[in-house]
Scaffold this active site. Structure first.
Site, mmCIF file in Angstrom:
data_model
loop_
_atom_site.group_PDB
_atom_site.id
_atom_site.type_symbol
_atom_site.label_atom_id
_atom_site.label_comp_id
_atom_site.label_asym_id
_atom_site.label_seq_id
_atom_site.Cartn_x
_atom_site.Cartn_y
_atom_site.Cartn_z
ATOM 1 N N LYS A 86 -9.807 -65.759 83.125
ATOM 2 C CA LYS A 86 -9.670 -64.305 83.293
ATOM 3 C C LYS A 86 -9.911 -63.948 84.755
ATOM 4 O O LYS A 86 -10.951 -64.278 85.322
ATOM 5 C CB LYS A 86 -10.645 -63.562 82.385
ATOM 6 N N GLY B 60 -9.624 -57.437 87.893
ATOM 7 C CA GLY B 60 -8.939 -56.498 88.777
ATOM 8 C C GLY B 60 -9.688 -56.302 90.077
ATOM 9 O O GLY B 60 -9.089 -56.098 91.130
ATOM 10 N N GLY C 257 -8.236 -52.706 86.328
ATOM 11 C CA GLY C 257 -8.923 -51.406 86.327
ATOM 12 C C GLY C 257 -8.788 -50.628 87.631
ATOM 13 O O GLY C 257 -8.338 -49.478 87.630
ATOM 14 N N ASP D 94 -11.508 -58.890 79.384
ATOM 15 C CA ASP D 94 -12.533 -59.887 79.027
ATOM 16 C C ASP D 94 -12.426 -60.237 77.543
ATOM 17 O O ASP D 94 -12.506 -61.402 77.153
ATOM 18 C CB ASP D 94 -13.941 -59.337 79.288
ATOM 19 N N LYS E 238 -17.910 -59.593 78.758
ATOM 20 C CA LYS E 238 -17.751 -61.015 79.123
ATOM 21 C C LYS E 238 -18.695 -61.877 78.290
ATOM 22 O O LYS E 238 -18.283 -62.888 77.709
ATOM 23 C CB LYS E 238 -18.112 -61.235 80.602
HETATM 24 P P1 ADP Z 1 -14.925 -57.639 86.455
HETATM 25 O O1 ADP Z 1 -13.926 -56.931 87.297
HETATM 26 O O2 ADP Z 1 -15.031 -59.090 86.826
HETATM 27 O O3 ADP Z 1 -14.732 -57.430 84.973
HETATM 28 P P2 ADP Z 1 -17.386 -56.016 86.104
HETATM 29 O O4 ADP Z 1 -17.865 -55.048 87.151
HETATM 30 O O5 ADP Z 1 -16.776 -55.425 84.877
HETATM 31 O O6 ADP Z 1 -16.397 -57.042 86.857
HETATM 32 O O7 ADP Z 1 -18.616 -56.946 85.637
HETATM 33 C C1 ADP Z 1 -19.445 -57.631 86.571
HETATM 34 C C2 ADP Z 1 -20.700 -56.832 86.900
HETATM 35 O O8 ADP Z 1 -21.638 -56.858 85.822
HETATM 36 C C3 ADP Z 1 -21.515 -57.353 88.054
HETATM 37 O O9 ADP Z 1 -20.982 -57.001 89.316
HETATM 38 C C4 ADP Z 1 -22.907 -56.746 87.800
HETATM 39 O O10 ADP Z 1 -23.066 -55.553 88.506
HETATM 40 C C5 ADP Z 1 -22.891 -56.415 86.308
HETATM 41 N N1 ADP Z 1 -24.015 -57.003 85.567
HETATM 42 C C6 ADP Z 1 -24.741 -56.378 84.626
HETATM 43 N N2 ADP Z 1 -25.726 -57.151 84.138
HETATM 44 C C7 ADP Z 1 -25.649 -58.338 84.804
HETATM 45 C C8 ADP Z 1 -26.422 -59.549 84.767
HETATM 46 N N3 ADP Z 1 -27.481 -59.716 83.939
HETATM 47 N N4 ADP Z 1 -26.052 -60.557 85.589
HETATM 48 C C9 ADP Z 1 -25.001 -60.423 86.417
HETATM 49 N N5 ADP Z 1 -24.247 -59.289 86.509
HETATM 50 C C10 ADP Z 1 -24.549 -58.252 85.710
HETATM 51 MG MG MG Z 2 -14.913 -55.598 83.860
#
Ligand code: ADP
Ligand code: MG
Length: 313
Positions: A33, A36, A72, A189, A248
């Protein structure tokens, strides 16, 4: 860095170190995966190029990579250009009829061909598909208040089986449809996990914008290098896992419980992080398995790899 700029002994060592992994993963399906955020990253303009190189290399050594992408930030950008205000509830985009049209245009018309083209600069490998193609992703509304935000109800992997059989690399846009033909925007995800399960993939890999799971989200030193489905259940329950990490982690947990050997959460900002994970002893990011140090391949002599230098901190 070019190979010629590197010490030849190191180059030879790296290639030899990769050998057992190439042997082990030949013919195995790996669902990746690509977020974005990673695509939108402006700090490293080569991110897409480097990702495409890794995917092509995996394919050329006999693996069967499948790419699932999000979009996104790109959807938000087009909404802004069209004068629409993006609204989120508990991290999910409120998606009216116009917004699902925009999501479809961006994912299928912009992000998907960007990835396909980047991969196909190396040869005719990638084929873009959307969840609407051949009934790949069936969906239903998650919550009426969110509009056309979908949950996966079924995956029909037939089109993927055919493409993989013909040695193509499927690149999947995460729009699904319900029985009436209504389109839904679905969290990438969640789709990646469901596809890994449907294909009984060897690995499910999330490339994101953080080095892996942290025990304390604000402490970079709290990286969890290896964990299990049960431990992750506890970390979700106690609030350690939050925001975009929730889908995720939930998808990793479900996938390893339903037959996927390993799931990984890796830092997509690191160049060639996929190669580091798949082909070296190093082990990067967070690795999720059903139980510690075990799995369907425990007899293959490589499972120590996951443990070497790892261990939950
Ligand atoms: P993606 O575009 O890869 O889906 P997201 O922003 O949706 O990214 O998800 C990743 C984010 O999740 C990280 O940048 C972090 O801020 C957040 N996050 C929340 N809890 C945790 C954790 N326990 N460990 C790591 N990241 C976390
Ligand atoms: Mg995300």
């Amino acid at each position: 860095m070019s190979v010629t700029a590197t010490d030849p002994t190191t180059v030879a060592h790296v290639l030899v170190e990769a050998l057992p992994y190439i042997r082990r993963f030949a013919g195995k399906t790996v669902v990746v995966k690509y977020g974005g955020n990673a695509l939108a990253g402006t700090s490293d303009h080569d991110a897409l190029k480097v990702f495409a190189e890794d995917i092509v290399l995996m394919r050329l050594v006999g693996m069967r990579p499948v790419v699932v992408h999000g979009g996104g930030p790109q959807i938000s950008a087009l909404m802004e250009r069209l004068g629409k205000v993006a609204e989120f509830r508990e991290g999910l985009r409120v998606t009216d009829a116009e917004t699902v049209d925009i999501a479809r245009m961006v994912l299928i018309g912009q992000v998907n061909p960007q990835l396909v083209t980047a991969i196909n600069l190396h040869g005719n490998y990638a084929v873009g598909v959307s969840g609407e193609d051949a009934g790949l992703i069936k969906a239903t509304a998650r919550d009426q208040r969110l509009g056309f935000v979908g949950d996966v109800t079924a995956i029909n992997p037939q089109i993927l089986d055919g493409l993989l059989e013909d040695e193509f690399i499927p690149v999947i846009a995460t729009i699904g449809t319900d029985d009436t033909g209504q389109a839904y925007n679905i969290n990438a995800d969640v789709v990646a996990g469901a596809i890994a399960e449907a294909l009984q993939a060897e690995k499910l890999v999330y490339l994101t914008d953080i080095e892996g799971l942290r025990r304390d989200v604000d402490d970079p030193g709290s990286l969890i290098r290896q964990t299990t489905a049960d431990e992750l259940d506890a970390l979700v329950a106690d609030g350690t896992i939050a925001g975009g990490m929730i889908p995720k982690v939930a998808s990793c947990v479900q996938a390893v419980r339903r037959g996927v050997d390993r799931a990984h959460i890796l830092d997509g900002r690191i160049a060639h992080v996929l190669l580091l994970e798949v082909f070296t002893d190093a082990g990067v990011g967070t690795m999720v398995s059903l139980t510690c140090g075990e799995g369907p391949h425990a007899d293959e002599g490589l499972t120590t790899r996951g443990l070497r230098g790892r261990g939950t901190q």
